[in-house]
Write a protein that holds these residues in place. Sequence first.
Motif, mmCIF file in Angstrom:
data_model
loop_
_atom_site.group_PDB
_atom_site.id
_atom_site.type_symbol
_atom_site.label_atom_id
_atom_site.label_comp_id
_atom_site.label_asym_id
_atom_site.label_seq_id
_atom_site.Cartn_x
_atom_site.Cartn_y
_atom_site.Cartn_z
ATOM 1 N N PRO A 43 0.783 -1.222 0.000
ATOM 2 C CA PRO A 43 0.000 0.000 0.000
ATOM 3 C C PRO A 43 0.819 1.278 0.000
ATOM 4 C CG PRO A 43 -0.214 -1.191 2.081
ATOM 5 C CD PRO A 43 0.820 -1.874 1.300
ATOM 6 N N THR A 44 2.111 1.188 0.141
ATOM 7 C CA THR A 44 2.865 2.435 0.278
ATOM 8 C C THR A 44 3.806 2.680 -0.880
ATOM 9 O OG1 THR A 44 4.518 1.275 1.555
ATOM 10 C CG2 THR A 44 2.811 2.391 2.789
ATOM 11 N N ALA B 14 1.651 12.123 -4.169
ATOM 12 C CA ALA B 14 0.953 11.057 -4.869
ATOM 13 C C ALA B 14 0.721 9.847 -3.992
ATOM 14 C CB ALA B 14 1.736 10.654 -6.101
ATOM 15 N N THR B 15 1.594 9.612 -3.064
ATOM 16 C CA THR B 15 1.423 8.398 -2.285
ATOM 17 C C THR B 15 0.613 8.620 -1.028
ATOM 18 O OG1 THR B 15 3.503 8.852 -1.270
ATOM 19 C CG2 THR B 15 3.462 7.191 -3.009
ATOM 20 N N THR B 18 -2.328 6.255 -0.492
ATOM 21 C CA THR B 18 -2.139 4.816 -0.467
ATOM 22 C C THR B 18 -1.562 4.336 0.845
ATOM 23 O OG1 THR B 18 -0.035 5.134 -1.484
ATOM 24 C CG2 THR B 18 -1.866 4.654 -2.916
ATOM 25 N N ALA B 19 -0.664 5.082 1.402
ATOM 26 C CA ALA B 19 -0.103 4.642 2.669
ATOM 27 C C ALA B 19 -1.198 4.593 3.714
ATOM 28 C CB ALA B 19 0.992 5.572 3.116
ATOM 29 N N ALA B 22 -2.731 1.314 4.044
ATOM 30 C CA ALA B 22 -1.948 0.337 4.778
ATOM 31 C C ALA B 22 -2.284 0.424 6.237
ATOM 32 C CB ALA B 22 -0.489 0.649 4.620
ATOM 33 N N ILE B 504 1.195 5.291 7.638
ATOM 34 C CA ILE B 504 2.339 4.529 8.129
ATOM 35 C C ILE B 504 3.605 5.131 7.508
ATOM 36 C CG2 ILE B 504 2.271 2.800 6.274
ATOM 37 C CD1 ILE B 504 2.826 0.720 8.503
#
Lengths: 362, 627
Positions: A43-44, B14-15, B18-19, B22, B504
């Motif tokens: 996910p990262t 951009a990320t 998404t993190a 997690a 995270i």
Amino acid sequence: MSRWRYFGRRVALSIPILLFAMSMVFLITRAGPTDPVRNIIGPTSGPGDYHRIAVRLGIERQVMVNGEVRYVDVPLWQQYVDFMTQLLSFDLGQSWVLNPSTSVFELVAVRAPRTIWLGFWSVLIALFIGIPLGFYAGLNPNTRSDYLASFGGIVWRAMPNFWLAVILLQILSNTRKLFGFSWQDLGPDTTVVRAPALDFFADPTMFITSPGAALFGSDGLLAAVKVVLPAALVLGSSSMGNEMRIGRTAVLETINSNYIETARAKGLSERAIVWKHVFRNALIPLVPIITGEAFLLIGGSIIVEQVFAYQGLGQLFFSAALSGDLPLVGALSFIFILLTLVLNIVQDLLYTIIDPRVGYEE
Amino acid sequence: MTENDLSRRRFLKATGGTAAAAAIAGCTGDGDDGGDGDDGGDGGDGGDGGGGGGVDWYPVPEPGDGDLGGTLQLINSTITTFDPIQNTDTAGGVLIRQMFEGLTKYPNGEPKTENSLASEIEVSDDFTTYTVTLEDGITFHDGSDLTASDVVYSWERLAQSENSNRTYFILDSLGVAHETSDGSYQPGSIAVEATSDTELTIELSEPFHSSMEMMAYSSFAVIPEGIVGDIEGYDGEMDQSEFATSDPVGTGPFQFVEWTEGDHAEVEAYGDYHVEDRPYLDGIFWSIIEEDQASYTYSTNKNSDILAIPTSKYDKGKVSVEQETDDGKKLGSYGPIDSGEASGEDVRYSQSPTLLTYYIAFNAKQTPKPVRQAAAYVLNRQEVNQSIFKERFQPGYNLTPPGIYPGGSSAYQQDVEENYPYGVEETRISDAKQVMEDADYGEDNTFDLTINAYNSGAFQQLAEGLRDKLSSAYVNVTVEPTDFSTIIEKGNQGNLQCYTLGWIADWPAPDNFLQLMAPELTDVDELGSSATTYTDWDDADTQASEDAQAAWEKIQNNQAPTDEAQQARDEAAVTMEQANWEDVILLNVIHASDDRFWYSDTNVQPFGSMGPSRQIHDTTWKEGGGN
């Protein structure tokens, strides 16, 4: 229609079924919400890697628009055609997510013996406990022991797999507290969960070269049986109940039929009547039940394998489905579907052998 | 700009989303937080003997002669690959840590790095060129010597190989200078050069303060030059698949023995390891077990040395903490275990905060400040921790977790106690009412708030708890369970009033967290779905927003790895956290912790906030060794 023409027709009919089933598998895995690329990079991760991997998997394509790199989805129909042609040419491909460096064949080869071992024992337990019990109950209807067996059968049938598995696991893990001995130390040393080492399958010569270890060692045959028994008991429990119930009914039905009366009138011994005339005919309704179990074991083993940490095909299928590992899910479904179709045909053929009255006439 | 060509800052944006995902996965307590099989416990003898105010096994004693050897039994989840550049999951990462090494490492999973293969790393005056000297006399498991060109080869693979799933680590996060063509990395162009057998230089495109931390990631592990031919100029001694599944070669304390897919993996001590007398163990054996119940059964039957205790089996009443370290670790015992062969025994216990924060985010344009403040008043983090997380986690007032908060865990606590405006460990409904009434809300004028709570049990419970309390402060809350992709989509369209997610760490430094509330990076109109959070703080037009923006710029302008720049970044970080307290853009809720339970005949160092999966077991030992 001859037996072979009938057989040919069955085979031909199973082709559209196979195509339809595989199409469903493709749709469910690809059109669903799981994203294999996301599962690979975790996910990262950044979008750059995302597209690179998507291109590698054949989900996206790199195109140049006005000198700039863009990524576009490969149309689903094109992915579908690729997927189907690969499967139908028996090219099962490589796993995407779970084991990116391993071919699907290898994965199946590692896992299949465990599942077959589990399936073998579950069917065996069901057959060798369920059917005799059912026949016994049928031969002694409405007695105390019939009620006991019937009631037991219903209870077994009713207990859900996952529940029974957890309870059994708890009991085995606490045998010292409950019964004063440790299940792990009983006989060959084993653990309560996990699949047994099935080395003796790969290398059967060890029964000759070192029979002691092969039979009684902690990786030997006895240990493998000990480890698989609890899981097999759980997996076989519902079919065991089924077979018991149906076995009882079948015996009752046969034993009251006219030809048994005739046999009795002829003066045949009760023993000959039961073994020769009742059993064989009572088996007929059990055939579809037993072959039907084979499908159940494939599907049902997912839960039991999960609870017992028994890493077989079911567990592999489950994790592959969760992570959107299309080649793996596709290949496993393909194998399962083929197996089911073949078993269906075998079942029809078996009918004609056991019961000659079953024919192919229109 | 093409997407492969992201600058570090762009990448951060951009990320962001998404993190967060997690974080959520971890919070459900379903054990898939990497499945590192390490959330075991500890117990045993620590119990009530600690008159001196501490456990008797910490600091971990050195083993006696009779304690050397033996095999450490562990549980792991499904391993995918041993190729460092290909692996992305914790399960494989655990083994890669034992078999491979990089230039730096996280000792026992602590966020402060140490040199590993490097004996010395020097930084140039402009902070973009690193000169690395390698340790002498290091050999790979295949017997060959480690040279600087092995490092160059390994890093080139990370950047170039099609098997690499982490190219952005080297090209964007660490930011090694390189060239691109057609938007893709130009093979062979990373500015990493071997200047002699034992020396190499690394050139970054711009200064980066966490470069040592990035290099400690397992993706940067060094393998023998030319062993795999998946990059230009090398034929390879073996297939990548062989290297990744059956013949991984590194320099770590343990070397590969075997791996049966889905069943077990095994490593043994490497006799020629470059740290003398290490490792203490003969080897490590991992059983691969996915399911919580099964791993609990397996480990409570003493089949593994570190126990897996899933949240469903965890009983906080069994924890007795006897010692707390400065960096927030809790040490003690857990027990008695009530199942399996270990029934009745106490096991050792340690808990460390990890770099993971769950938060509730408010869009500044769509949720008025009084409503946000009311939410802050009614949120009782202690209660959330108890009722939802069985106190396995820690209340989170800042976005930056205590492990990397400027000044550490104690400074974190102090700042919270002195400055947190909305009440620590309490629910202030009357204050919440007041702040709403001051803004003319009341019984006849309530505010409708929709919380898009991430679709998992914990977040649902959190949002519902908030709903019930806010109802008495004139806020009508609707909780909508929302998938991650839907949160992104709605955020992109500017339709989110309030949502819950987590973060995270990519690297252990506050700015990695603070980007989530850097006003310029929360501008949804400008950035769309790549905004770090969908909060539009830049549009808030408050002093706090301006302060936060200024502080963020200060951080960006002080990226060098020096004490001075560090101090500037630290100050700015605290400013940003407190500006966020004022405006309540991110209502931080909880910091995750990881705990470990282990049998008392095993001696293992408590892990740091980078998590147990980053710990190398070269100093772990078992009482009596192999006997």
